[in-house]
Design a protein around this motif. Structure first.
Motif, PDB file in Angstrom:
ATOM      1  N   LEU A 152       0.825  -1.212   0.000  1.00  0.00           N
ATOM      2  CA  LEU A 152       0.000   0.000   0.000  1.00  0.00           C
ATOM      3  C   LEU A 152       0.858   1.260   0.000  1.00  0.00           C
ATOM      4  N   THR A 153       2.020   1.194   0.609  1.00  0.00           N
ATOM      5  CA  THR A 153       2.911   2.351   0.652  1.00  0.00           C
ATOM      6  C   THR A 153       3.259   2.831  -0.750  1.00  0.00           C
ATOM      7  N   TYR A 154       3.348   1.914  -1.680  1.00  0.00           N
ATOM      8  CA  TYR A 154       3.728   2.245  -3.054  1.00  0.00           C
ATOM      9  C   TYR A 154       2.515   2.359  -3.983  1.00  0.00           C
ATOM     10  N   ALA A 155       1.471   1.574  -3.709  1.00  0.00           N
ATOM     11  CA  ALA A 155       0.335   1.501  -4.624  1.00  0.00           C
ATOM     12  C   ALA A 155      -0.635   2.670  -4.455  1.00  0.00           C
ATOM     13  N   LEU A 156      -0.917   3.067  -3.217  1.00  0.00           N
ATOM     14  CA  LEU A 156      -1.924   4.112  -3.016  1.00  0.00           C
ATOM     15  C   LEU A 156      -1.503   5.465  -3.588  1.00  0.00           C
ATOM     16  N   PRO A 157      -0.253   5.923  -3.420  1.00  0.00           N
ATOM     17  CA  PRO A 157       0.118   7.179  -4.076  1.00  0.00           C
ATOM     18  C   PRO A 157      -0.030   7.137  -5.595  1.00  0.00           C
ATOM     19  N   ALA A 158       0.277   5.981  -6.192  1.00  0.00           N
ATOM     20  CA  ALA A 158       0.134   5.856  -7.643  1.00  0.00           C
ATOM     21  C   ALA A 158      -1.333   5.806  -8.048  1.00  0.00           C
ATOM     22  N   ALA A 159      -2.131   4.982  -7.349  1.00  0.00           N
ATOM     23  CA  ALA A 159      -3.554   4.874  -7.678  1.00  0.00           C
ATOM     24  C   ALA A 159      -4.267   6.210  -7.464  1.00  0.00           C
ATOM     25  N   GLY A 160      -3.914   6.907  -6.389  1.00  0.00           N
ATOM     26  CA  GLY A 160      -4.518   8.211  -6.139  1.00  0.00           C
ATOM     27  C   GLY A 160      -4.156   9.226  -7.208  1.00  0.00           C
TER      28      GLY A 160
END
Length: 463
Positions: A152-160
């Protein structure tokens, strides 16, 4: 652009017209949510029934529907189609991989989530949310495996980042359609969308992603192979080339917006030939056309045959057809609402309550988003509902109209849940159950919408 035409005297009182409007929206949501009718069919059907219910003259019903559909598509189809082509070419030539790798090298390992987010912001300019996320996920998983910690540390900034760009910034169909329907300048919408979207992403996606990554320890899924190195891309483009393709349309569009401001302020004469030429290349469809040609020549042809590049562009159009048709049908619905007098009734009601038009736009978009899930449908339908009320509100500047579009976009972003395809896309790709997805993705989307609206509302008060 879609302008509000003069409407004949309505057949019913304001109360009855508003009741019909509520019934039309409830019917639309019922068809989409419970009967699983495709949004395009549902919007066309409800447009027809609304015209009949409000006693629009029978001879004018079909022309009214077609005018709304055609005028919306006149701008939206070009922007969405050209944007999809550019994004697809960047994808298949390895542009996304180059973007991510270069930014991580320059930001440093400790700022890898920030680098992935910035890469997604850049790549999210021409490509849609779901396509962009799928392209970036192997890169995200590879980076997460390299540096460790919750995915989530890497995925949420990208998805957002993809979510913000998709909702706030043209040439994505939602903000383009909303801008067209309310009569906003799309170049100004782009600039305002970036000015609000970037800090919104940093606060609501990047910082929240770091927090969620510490709170929810999720392993890296085996989905998609988890490695960005599995698929060779041949001769990958340079970072400078990828960046030039992403920045070119924004620079060209800024020419038109900047010159328009200079003309309004009296610094430049608008009828000069060179001014008209620069403003022409800065119009959003022309800017994207130039960018697609530039990408084809400097990115596509050196790495693929001309036939392969043609096929890449052709394949890019198929996935966006449904989005284009739904957007056009939303414009159709708005046209019927204007012709029926419902828009004027809504404007009168808003004046009576004293609710600021930008707040009303956010509230309506939020209600539609929660009820039916699709951000694009919420954006388009809200803009169609609110366009007559916005046109009837005196004293609105071009900046006000752009801020209203962003407020609608913010409302269409909040509270993503089980009726939103993005909810399932993110949850399944990241290996989350529904409860965890609600605690992470839904919270982040609500933060993005709430923060974005707060910025738009604050700017509307001071500018």
């Amino acid at each position: 652009m879609v302008f509000v035409d003069a409407v004949p005297e309505p057949a019913y009182s304001s109360g009855v017209l508003l009741g019909i409007a509520v019934g039309a929206v409830l019917l639309l949501l019922g068809l989409i949510i419970y009967l699983r009718v495709h949004a395009f069919i549902a919007l066309v059907l409800v447009s027809l029934l609304t015209a009949l219910a409000t006693k629009v003259p029978v001879a004018e019903i079909v022309p009214t529907m077609l005018d709304g559909f055609g005028s919306t598509l006149a701008a939206v189809a070009l922007l969405v189609g050209l944007g999809a082509m550019i994004g697809r070419l960047l994808e298949v030539t390895g542009g996304a991989q180059v973007l991510a790798d270069t930014l991580i090298a320059r930001f440093g390992e400790k700022r890898a989530p920030l680098a992935l987010g910035v890469a997604s912001l850049l790549f999210g300019f021409p490509i849609f949310f779901d396509a962009g996320l799928v392209v970036m996920l192997p890169i995200i998983f590879s980076v997460a495996r390299r540096f460790g910690g919750s995915v989530l540390t890497y995925a949420l900034p990208a998805a957002g980042a993809f979510a913000v760009m998709h909702a706030f910034v043209p040439p994505h169909p939602g903000p383009v359609a909303a801008g067209e329907l309310v009569g906003a300048d799309l170049g100004l919408v782009l600039l305002v969308g970036l000015a609000i979207g970037l800090p919104t992403w940093f606060l609501g996606s990047y910082l929240y992603g770091l927090y969620a990554g510490k709170r929810f320890e999720l392993p890296i899924p085996a989905l998609l192979g988890g490695s960005a190195d599995d698929e060779p891309v041949g001769n990958p483009p340079s970072f400078a080339l990828v960046l030039s393709i992403l920045l070119l349309p924004m620079i060209l569009i800024f020419l038109d917006t900047g010159l328009n401001t200079a003309i309004t302020a009296g610094f430049v004469e608008g009828d000069l030939a060179w001014v008209e030429a620069l403003r022409l290349v800065g119009k959003t469809p022309v800017a994207l056309l130039i960018t697609s040609l530039y990408a084809m020549v400097v990115l596509g042809w050196p790495r693929r045959t001309k036939s392969e590049v043609e096929k890449i562009f052709n394949d890019a159009l198929a996935p966006v057809c449904a989005i284009i048709l739904v957007t056009g049908a939303g414009g159709m619905f708005g046209s019927v609402l204007r012709a029926s007098g419902i828009g004027q009734a809504l404007a009168s009601s808003l004046e009576d309550t004293g609710l600021p038009i930008i707040v009303a736009a956010f509230v309506v978009a939020t209600a539609l988003r929660v009820a039916q899930g699709s951000a694009t449908v919420a954006l388009t339908t809200t803009a169609g509902l609110m366009a007559p009320a916005i046109a009837a509100t005196s004293g609105l500047t071009e900046l006000d109209l752009a801020l209203i579009v962003i407020a609608i976009a913010a409302g269409s972003t909040v509270l993503s849940h089980v009726n939103d395809s993005g909810f399932w896309l993110v949850g399944r790709f990241l290996g989350m159950d529904e409860k965890t997805t609600l605690k992470t993705w839904t919270v982040m989307e609500t933060l993005l919408g709430g923060i974005g609206f707060a910025f738009a509302f604050a700017l509307s008060l001071v500018l």
